[in-house]
Scaffold this motif. Sequence first.
Motif, PDB file in Angstrom:
ATOM      1  N   LYS A 124       2.736  59.157  54.483  1.00 18.07           N
ATOM      2  CA  LYS A 124       3.008  58.430  55.727  1.00 18.07           C
ATOM      3  C   LYS A 124       3.935  57.226  55.525  1.00 18.07           C
ATOM      4  O   LYS A 124       4.532  56.743  56.479  1.00 18.07           O
ATOM      5  CB  LYS A 124       1.705  57.977  56.386  1.00 18.07           C
ATOM      6  CG  LYS A 124       0.952  56.893  55.590  1.00 18.07           C
ATOM      7  CD  LYS A 124      -0.304  56.494  56.334  1.00 18.07           C
ATOM      8  CE  LYS A 124      -1.233  55.600  55.543  1.00 18.07           C
ATOM      9  NZ  LYS A 124      -0.665  54.439  54.897  1.00 18.07           N
ATOM     10  N   VAL A 154       4.641  62.451  66.011  1.00 19.18           N
ATOM     11  CA  VAL A 154       3.219  62.738  65.901  1.00 19.18           C
ATOM     12  C   VAL A 154       2.532  62.039  67.071  1.00 19.18           C
ATOM     13  O   VAL A 154       2.538  60.810  67.146  1.00 19.18           O
ATOM     14  CB  VAL A 154       2.642  62.219  64.566  1.00 19.18           C
ATOM     15  CG1 VAL A 154       1.141  62.491  64.498  1.00 19.18           C
ATOM     16  CG2 VAL A 154       3.373  62.851  63.395  1.00 19.18           C
ATOM     17  N   VAL A 177       4.136  66.879  68.042  1.00 17.41           N
ATOM     18  CA  VAL A 177       2.905  67.458  67.521  1.00 17.41           C
ATOM     19  C   VAL A 177       1.721  66.705  68.131  1.00 17.41           C
ATOM     20  O   VAL A 177       1.604  65.491  67.960  1.00 17.41           O
ATOM     21  CB  VAL A 177       2.849  67.310  65.983  1.00 17.41           C
ATOM     22  CG1 VAL A 177       1.604  68.001  65.436  1.00 17.41           C
ATOM     23  CG2 VAL A 177       4.123  67.864  65.350  1.00 17.41           C
ATOM     24  N   THR A 213      -1.807  66.770  61.938  1.00 18.78           N
ATOM     25  CA  THR A 213      -0.901  66.629  60.810  1.00 18.78           C
ATOM     26  C   THR A 213      -1.738  66.346  59.558  1.00 18.78           C
ATOM     27  O   THR A 213      -2.593  65.460  59.582  1.00 18.78           O
ATOM     28  CB  THR A 213       0.055  65.445  61.052  1.00 18.78           C
ATOM     29  OG1 THR A 213       0.694  65.668  62.311  1.00 18.78           O
ATOM     30  CG2 THR A 213       1.094  65.329  59.960  1.00 18.78           C
ATOM     31  N   VAL A 216       2.770  64.343  55.234  1.00 19.79           N
ATOM     32  CA  VAL A 216       4.217  64.325  55.312  1.00 19.79           C
ATOM     33  C   VAL A 216       4.690  64.675  53.911  1.00 19.79           C
ATOM     34  O   VAL A 216       4.262  64.046  52.945  1.00 19.79           O
ATOM     35  CB  VAL A 216       4.735  62.925  55.704  1.00 19.79           C
ATOM     36  CG1 VAL A 216       6.252  62.868  55.613  1.00 19.79           C
ATOM     37  CG2 VAL A 216       4.261  62.555  57.099  1.00 19.79           C
ATOM     38  N   MET A 227       6.530  68.381  57.177  1.00 23.39           N
ATOM     39  CA  MET A 227       5.144  68.070  57.497  1.00 23.39           C
ATOM     40  C   MET A 227       4.298  69.322  57.338  1.00 23.39           C
ATOM     41  O   MET A 227       4.797  70.430  57.526  1.00 23.39           O
ATOM     42  CB  MET A 227       5.020  67.608  58.967  1.00 23.39           C
ATOM     43  CG  MET A 227       5.761  66.327  59.256  1.00 23.39           C
ATOM     44  SD  MET A 227       6.035  66.161  61.014  1.00 23.39           S
ATOM     45  CE  MET A 227       4.417  65.630  61.521  1.00 23.39           C
ATOM     46  N   PHE A 229       0.396  71.111  58.548  1.00 25.79           N
ATOM     47  CA  PHE A 229      -0.555  70.966  59.647  1.00 25.79           C
ATOM     48  C   PHE A 229      -1.896  71.617  59.337  1.00 25.79           C
ATOM     49  O   PHE A 229      -2.006  72.450  58.427  1.00 25.79           O
ATOM     50  CB  PHE A 229       0.041  71.564  60.924  1.00 25.79           C
ATOM     51  CG  PHE A 229       1.358  70.945  61.281  1.00 25.79           C
ATOM     52  CD1 PHE A 229       1.424  69.621  61.679  1.00 25.79           C
ATOM     53  CD2 PHE A 229       2.539  71.685  61.184  1.00 25.79           C
ATOM     54  CE1 PHE A 229       2.642  69.035  61.995  1.00 25.79           C
ATOM     55  CE2 PHE A 229       3.754  71.113  61.488  1.00 25.79           C
ATOM     56  CZ  PHE A 229       3.816  69.775  61.899  1.00 25.79           C
ATOM     57  N   SER A 234       3.798  74.666  58.641  1.00 28.41           N
ATOM     58  CA  SER A 234       4.569  73.501  58.202  1.00 28.41           C
ATOM     59  C   SER A 234       5.884  73.428  58.969  1.00 28.41           C
ATOM     60  O   SER A 234       6.261  74.373  59.683  1.00 28.41           O
ATOM     61  CB  SER A 234       4.835  73.583  56.706  1.00 28.41           C
ATOM     62  OG  SER A 234       5.653  74.710  56.453  1.00 28.41           O
ATOM     63  N   VAL A 240      10.171  61.205  60.892  1.00 33.84           N
ATOM     64  CA  VAL A 240       8.871  61.316  61.547  1.00 33.84           C
ATOM     65  C   VAL A 240       8.564  60.004  62.274  1.00 33.84           C
ATOM     66  O   VAL A 240       8.701  58.929  61.700  1.00 33.84           O
ATOM     67  CB  VAL A 240       7.742  61.583  60.516  1.00 33.84           C
ATOM     68  CG1 VAL A 240       6.380  61.713  61.223  1.00 33.84           C
ATOM     69  CG2 VAL A 240       8.041  62.827  59.691  1.00 33.84           C
TER      70      VAL A 240
END
Lengths: 869, 129
Positions: A124, A154, A177, A213, A216, A227, A229, A234, A240
């Motif tokens: 992140k 996100v 997402v 998520t 990353v 990313m 999931f 992915s 992001v």
Amino acid sequence: MTTTTRPTVLLVGYGMVGHRFLEALADAGAADRYRVVVLAEEPRHAYDRVALTSYFSGKTPEDLLLAEDGFAAKHGYEIHLSDPATAIDREARTVTTASGRSIAYDTLVLATGSYPFVPPVDGKDAEGCFVYRTIEDLHAIEAYAAGSRVGAVVGGGLLGLEAAGALKGLGLQTHVVEFAPRLMPVQVDEGGGEALRRTIEEMGVVVHTGIGTTAVTVSPEGAANGMTFTDGSSLDTDLVVFSAGVRPRDQLARDCGLKVGERGGIAVDENCRTSDENVFAIGECALAVDGRVYGLVAPGYEMAGAVAHQLADKAAKPFTGADLSTKLKLLGVDVASFGDAFGTTPGALDVVYSDSRSGIYKKLVVTPEGALLGGILVGDAEAYSSLRPLAGTGTPLPVPAESLVLPAGAGGPVSLGSSALPDEAVVCNCHNVTKGEVRAAVTEHSCGTVPEVKKCTKAGTGCGSCIKLLSTIVSDELEASGIEVDKGLCPCFGQTRAELYEIVRVKRISTHRRLLAEHGRLGGEGCEVCKPTVGSIIASLAPELEASGHVLDGEQAALQDTNDHFLANLQKNGSYSVVPRIPGGEITPEGLIVIGEVARDFGLYTKITGGQRIDLFGATVDQLPLIWTRLVEAGFESGHAYGKSLRTVKSCVGSTWCRYGVQDSVAMAIHLELRYRGLRSPHKLKSAVSGCARECAEARGKDFGIIATSNGWNLYVGGNGGATPRHADLLAQDLDDDQLIKLIDRFLMFYIRTADRLERTSAWLERIEGGLDHVRDVVVHDSLGIADELEALMANHVSDYQDEWAATLADPDRMRRFVSFVNAPGVEDPSIRFTPERGQVKPDLTLLATEADLLAALDPDNSLLLEVR
Amino acid sequence: MTTVATETAFAVATEAAATDRIEVLAEGAWAPVCDLERLAPGRGVAALLPDGRQAAVFRDHLDRIHAIANRDPFTGAYVLSRGLLGSTADGRVYVASPLLKQRFDLVTGECLDDESVRIVVHPTRLSPA
Ligand code: SRM
Ligand SMILES: Cc1cc2nc3c(=O)[nH]c(=O)nc-3n(C[C@H](O)[C@H](O)[C@H](O)COP(=O)(O)OP(=O)(O)OC[C@H]3O[C@@H](n4cnc5c(N)ncnc54)[C@H](O)[C@@H]3O)c2cc1C
Ligand code: SF4
Ligand code: FES
């Protein structure tokens, strides 16, 4: 007051609510009772965070500032920027700052807002990961996006979708997402979420719902590159943005032992007082008595007002809770939710209209008696501003709820006028202004226009979603109080320019004389205002009226300002300037030589203009045809520097030469200049085309500006230089050549049709109801069904175009006016003389001082004193 | 048809022939300007007077011929003949200077935007060709 030391009010956090607190304190007349100190973490004064995203459509950080110039000085507020508070000592009543200051307070007001929540996933903090809260965040996203192709957001809530719209606008392939099974889960229900998804997907944003998520992924260089999931899938992405909700910034309060809520937020009572009676908390950092932390600005403003009033020893309205209505400001999507949107009130009933084909979903929640409780509008939120204030008032709706959700043609929609609203109904949610207050602004404070009412009440100065309703109330009120608003063009006509345009178009009136006789309110001559205006309308519509398009033909000749009358610009000594068109600013060496020779042979002063062309000054009326004969021979045309018409389309050198260019901006500029040359309009029109986002052609300062992207062109409208500069707003993006031209055709013709006299596109865009969104609806989505008509008008203009100077030279009748004296052809005007300056000439103004000076300068033997003709 | 001029009198062209000649009175003598058909309603022309001064000559919507000084007293430039004509609510016909837009009554020479300013008015007449 007799005390020499005033108590200190220390405000920590200078965001939207903090600023409102300072304003409210001053408005309550208490600013000078206290020494007011402000600690701000951000490097700039408070700005409009609600409008943050408008940074990407052209607003500068300065545009977003909330305070007027000199605000702090005027009220004696001490503001320390970039110096956050780091600790509070409640015992000693001092606050320490990052720079080491220690400030003693009597009263402390915490307005620290909130921070974006970033889920604790791996990666992140990698390069390329951002949040969306401050201007600095936006700067960083913008810079990083320049080197990126794909971006993911996100969080599919209100802010997440706003961020997605912004990434799309930056030219990224965009994904959203959302962990919940639908978008905007807090505001809309399942049906609304589905309609919203369709609309968002149609805009080219890829929507993933119902997945979380997990990480990353990061490149060896430390930059985000994808990313992963919860469902095992992915996504490859370069950038992001986390927008998964906000959390109150309560750390300072926690550290000094103030009571905070279990899930965060500084606990306050209904007077916004924390567990320490000398400390208040307001805005997004506060946990209100109703157990909520409000992530919207309006409740924060109410809290700010409440605290300011207490400090001013005035009766303060306790803060017990607020309305959570919202309208999405995202490009091209209409979503609104208000009141009890989910129908949680016992006995609540739903009225739903849903058309998933066109992405429209409307739900109204009503009581069994038919009073409105709330609603959700997706795809068409027209009714938001008139319905929201009715929600929760308890008054039954004046019409059946069904008629309010049905589409046109199916027995509805009925729009509610302002009379349906009770005086207590809140019209502007952002500033908590009721209909009664708006009416009072008109009746008691004699505000006669919407801008005056905005200034007086602050209504409409927040998110802007109430402006439409506001204007209706204001005009209804003006009408009711019998105030006649003279919207007329001039003393001769009671109609506006736009109304006259429609009359001319529909009744096919091709003379000012006839228009005045049939539709004027004064007989007579007309005046210097309506003549050129009507002349311009007739010229714009000439092909439709089957009138001559030449401005010097028939009655047209008598309507033109002197500049149009002589197809040149009048200068201070009575001479004229000559500006040949140089499309896109591109000119051959031969062209330059011809212009140089003409200037030399006629002794004209030459200057490069700010519009990428050359102005030749100091021609007499007699010389104009001679000069133009040479220019036309060399292939030059009129540059219409004199007309309310297209001036220049500036270009940068673009992809042909420039290492950064992504499209051929010169070719496009030339194409546009040739297409729109000669088009008569309410005011002058300027344009520019830049070959990439570096924007060397300054397109965003133009009425219509075009900036190349790797996918095509972005079209911006409503820009202006001059006295009130305005950056143009993005109208549509990633257009191919044909789409671009189609949209400009429509935009210009819609402007010409509806603008007031001498109203540049910038002022027009700000004035017309619905603003940019409305213009986009009409121009891009053809909401009025007039796109074909507008395009046809432009096609006629293009095929009807002729060079005014070539046509004038070819016609002896038009040529007759180019003499200094009608009774002495060939005699030069003795008042026009020049003196040298810096190797060129300038007007000799001494001759003009008195008539005697001119007569004395005349040679008595001169043939001037002649027996004329 | 010849309309005889007294102080500030103007010719009326309603029944005149296109070839009738417009004349203005300056320094006690009638100076020729041009044929009537040269002057479109609502517009003006500049004429050179025998003493070197200049007149601005107009034809209004009632077909009256007016002549005033061509010099714009606000800027000194000789440009009033190139201004647009208008009329006020009470029917006064004026020309608006093309430079800074001040208006001048064509019958009295008064500036409608600044009472202290007044310019010369010349009587006019039409002489049959
Ligand atoms: C010649 C030039 C100055 C120069 O030497 O560079 C110029 C000269 C004049 N400008 Fe300009 N402007 C010139 C570029 C500009 C620009 C820059 C540009 O176009 O990129 C601007 C700011 C951009 C804009 O318009 O948004 C500009 C904003 C103005 C304004 C303010 C407009 C506004 O919306 O606030 C006026 C006043 C008006 O039009 O009411 C004005 C008016 C004028 C007038 C027409 C004033 C007048 O009525 O006499 C000047 C007459 C020019 C002449 O006699 O030929 N001029 N003027 C430039 C001619 C450009 C061309 O090639 O056509
Ligand atoms: C993109 C976006 C769109 C939005 N759209 C809407 C909308 O349409 N409608 C709506 O109602 N709301 C909207 N909001 C929410 C709205 O902006 C907030 O509700 C509002 O800004 C809250 O004001 P505040 O003063 O409480 O917090 P903020 O405006 O965040 O101000 C808090 C300030 O305190 C500073 N600070 C924090 N800690 C310290 C410290 N220790 N010392 C000194 N300073 C400190 C912060 O740096 C910040 O400048 C939006 C928010 C964003 C980000
Ligand atoms: S705008 Fe871009 S393409 Fe045009 S000159 Fe500037 S850097 Fe080059
Ligand atoms: S409701 Fe936001 S400005 Fe009025």
